[in-house]
Design a protein around this motif. Structure first.
Motif, PDB file in Angstrom:
ATOM      1  N   LEU A 110       0.849  -1.193   0.000  1.00 15.72           N
ATOM      2  CA  LEU A 110       0.000   0.000   0.000  1.00 15.72           C
ATOM      3  C   LEU A 110       0.887   1.247   0.000  1.00 15.72           C
ATOM      4  O   LEU A 110       0.970   1.971   0.981  1.00 15.72           O
ATOM      5  CB  LEU A 110      -0.934   0.001   1.214  1.00 15.72           C
ATOM      6  CG  LEU A 110      -2.039  -1.054   1.209  1.00 15.72           C
ATOM      7  CD1 LEU A 110      -2.818  -1.009   2.509  1.00 15.72           C
ATOM      8  CD2 LEU A 110      -2.986  -0.841   0.037  1.00 15.72           C
ATOM      9  N   VAL A 111       1.564   1.466  -1.099  1.00 15.09           N
ATOM     10  CA  VAL A 111       2.384   2.666  -1.231  1.00 15.09           C
ATOM     11  C   VAL A 111       1.471   3.879  -1.298  1.00 15.09           C
ATOM     12  O   VAL A 111       0.482   3.892  -2.027  1.00 15.09           O
ATOM     13  CB  VAL A 111       3.267   2.579  -2.481  1.00 15.09           C
ATOM     14  CG1 VAL A 111       3.982   3.892  -2.725  1.00 15.09           C
ATOM     15  CG2 VAL A 111       4.275   1.452  -2.335  1.00 15.09           C
ATOM     16  N   GLY A 112       1.791   4.890  -0.506  1.00 14.80           N
ATOM     17  CA  GLY A 112       0.975   6.093  -0.450  1.00 14.80           C
ATOM     18  C   GLY A 112       0.041   6.130   0.738  1.00 14.80           C
ATOM     19  O   GLY A 112      -0.648   7.132   0.933  1.00 14.80           O
ATOM     20  N   ARG A 113       0.005   5.068   1.544  1.00 12.44           N
ATOM     21  CA  ARG A 113      -0.889   5.068   2.706  1.00 12.44           C
ATOM     22  C   ARG A 113      -0.404   6.079   3.744  1.00 12.44           C
ATOM     23  O   ARG A 113       0.789   6.176   4.027  1.00 12.44           O
ATOM     24  CB  ARG A 113      -0.931   3.676   3.321  1.00 12.44           C
ATOM     25  CG  ARG A 113      -1.778   3.621   4.589  1.00 12.44           C
ATOM     26  CD  ARG A 113      -1.750   2.259   5.218  1.00 12.44           C
ATOM     27  NE  ARG A 113      -2.472   2.259   6.480  1.00 12.44           N
ATOM     28  CZ  ARG A 113      -2.581   1.207   7.276  1.00 12.44           C
ATOM     29  NH1 ARG A 113      -2.019   0.077   6.931  1.00 12.44           N
ATOM     30  NH2 ARG A 113      -3.244   1.292   8.410  1.00 12.44           N
ATOM     31  N   ARG A 114      -1.338   6.832   4.329  1.00 13.88           N
ATOM     32  CA  ARG A 114      -1.025   7.823   5.354  1.00 13.88           C
ATOM     33  C   ARG A 114      -1.254   7.214   6.730  1.00 13.88           C
ATOM     34  O   ARG A 114      -2.275   6.564   6.978  1.00 13.88           O
ATOM     35  CB  ARG A 114      -1.923   9.054   5.189  1.00 13.88           C
ATOM     36  CG  ARG A 114      -1.877   9.688   3.829  1.00 13.88           C
ATOM     37  CD  ARG A 114      -0.618  10.455   3.576  1.00 13.88           C
ATOM     38  NE  ARG A 114      -0.538  11.655   4.390  1.00 13.88           N
ATOM     39  CZ  ARG A 114       0.462  12.534   4.327  1.00 13.88           C
ATOM     40  NH1 ARG A 114       1.484  12.318   3.515  1.00 13.88           N
ATOM     41  NH2 ARG A 114       0.464  13.598   5.079  1.00 13.88           N
TER      42      ARG A 114
END
Length: 341
Positions: free
Chosen positions: A264-268
């Motif tokens: 999940l690249v981009g997960r905050r």
């Protein structure tokens, strides 16, 4: 007789009451049973809660190298690719036409070179029989060499055109996961246009801090993640890099966190980063009791009396320790409300 009996009963009753009072007073002053602790000020890590993003150290772009139509694209978002893998192909029909034109030029140049070599052979024979002069032979040699050079140039141009057609292959510049596909098959592309974005390098947690904290964060500072759905080993990491630039009042920081993946690249996620140390009152949790939503500690007075004092607490990095914000002060003696273990 009854009068004396009544007075004796009253005297005995008063005597019994006085003895009970005397027996209770020493009991209230006895030392309370249990573990005791004298509050002292200790160094505690000072943390700042910031927003973080799971990403990779680098991101590479698979780009088109020639203009044309993207006739094939074999990857989608989330696919894994290896370095050098062909993920698409661009075709420009003009390159095929140019290559065929160069083929014709090569054929003409080779034919001219063949004719020049034949002329040189005849002139050489006539020169050997003293029919042609040396100048005529030198002229034929030069013509043959020029024809050979023109044929070589034509072959080189044809090779360059053929290799240009090979530049239509879209190759993955690094091994990783396809993060985003920029265009779809059938689209017209130009040289340098990005076809797909590919993650490269290990996953990291990228934090954005206010510029006021830029000088307080150092490599090696501890970072704690607040996401409950992350694996247990992906809850704590260390700062590996502080970028030497401030953009929009923010400084970027990379932290290595074991257990992070590129799923999940981009997960905050929310994270706490250590920005220094401060003095604080900390006690083990067994010294704090919670009743009706309020926290209490048992304070032992100098005359050995015990009293419950409400306090305000806050969690620390250690799950077995609490910080006391108010209610008591350094030097107070506490007694544990629960036994250890």
């Amino acid at each position: 007789m009854k009068k004396w009996t009544l007075m004796a009963a009253v005297a005995l009753t008063l005597s019994a009451c006085g003895g009970s009072e005397e027996s209770r007073t020493p009991a209230a002053r006895t030392a309370p049973a249990g573990e005791e602790l004298v509050l002292t000020s200790n160094a505690l890590a000072d943390t700042k809660t910031v927003a973080g993003e799971i990403t990779t150290r680098d991101q590479s772009q698979a780009r088109a190298r020639i203009p044309g139509l993207l006739v094939a694209l074999s990857v989608r978002e989330g696919d894994r690719v290896s370095r050098g893998q062909q993920i698409g192909r661009v075709v420009d029909d003009r390159i095929g036409f140019e290559t065929r034109a160069y083929d014709a030029q090569v054929a003409a140049a080779e034919a001219e070179a063949t004719r020049a070599r034949a002329d040189l052979t005849r002139i050489q024979d006539l020169y050997d029989h003293n029919i042609y002069a040396r100048a005529r032979l030198d002229q034929a040699v030069a013509a043959a060499r020029a024809a050979d050079a023109q044929a070589a140039a034509a072959r080189a141009q044809r090779g360059a055109s053929a290799s240009m057609a090979g530049q239509g292959a879209i190759l993955a510049p690094a091994a990783g996961r396809v993060l985003k596909v920029e265009v779809t098959a059938g689209s017209a592309v130009s040289p340098g246009m990005s076809i797909a974005t590919i993650t490269a390098g290990p996953p990291v947690l990228r934090l954005e801090l206010p510029e006021s904290l830029a000088g307080q964060v150092k490599p090696g500072a501890r970072v704690l993640l607040a996401a409950d759905d992350l694996p247990a080993e992906a809850r704590q990491g260390q700062v590996t890099q502080v970028y030497p630039a401030i953009v929009g009042g923010r400084v970027q920081v990379d932290a290595a966190v074991p257990g992070l993946t590129t799923e999940l690249v981009g997960r905050r996620v929310a994270a706490s980063i250590e920005i220094g140390q401060r003095q604080a009152l900390t006690v083990p949790r067994r010294f704090v009791a919670t009743r009706y939503g309020l926290d209490y500690v048992e304070v032992v007075s100098p005359d050995r009396r015990r009293s419950a004092v409400p306090v305000q607490t806050a969690p620390t990095d250690d799950p077995d320790t609490l910080e006391i914000l108010s209610g008591v002060r350094a030097g107070d003696r506490l007694v544990a409300t629960r036994t250890q273990g």
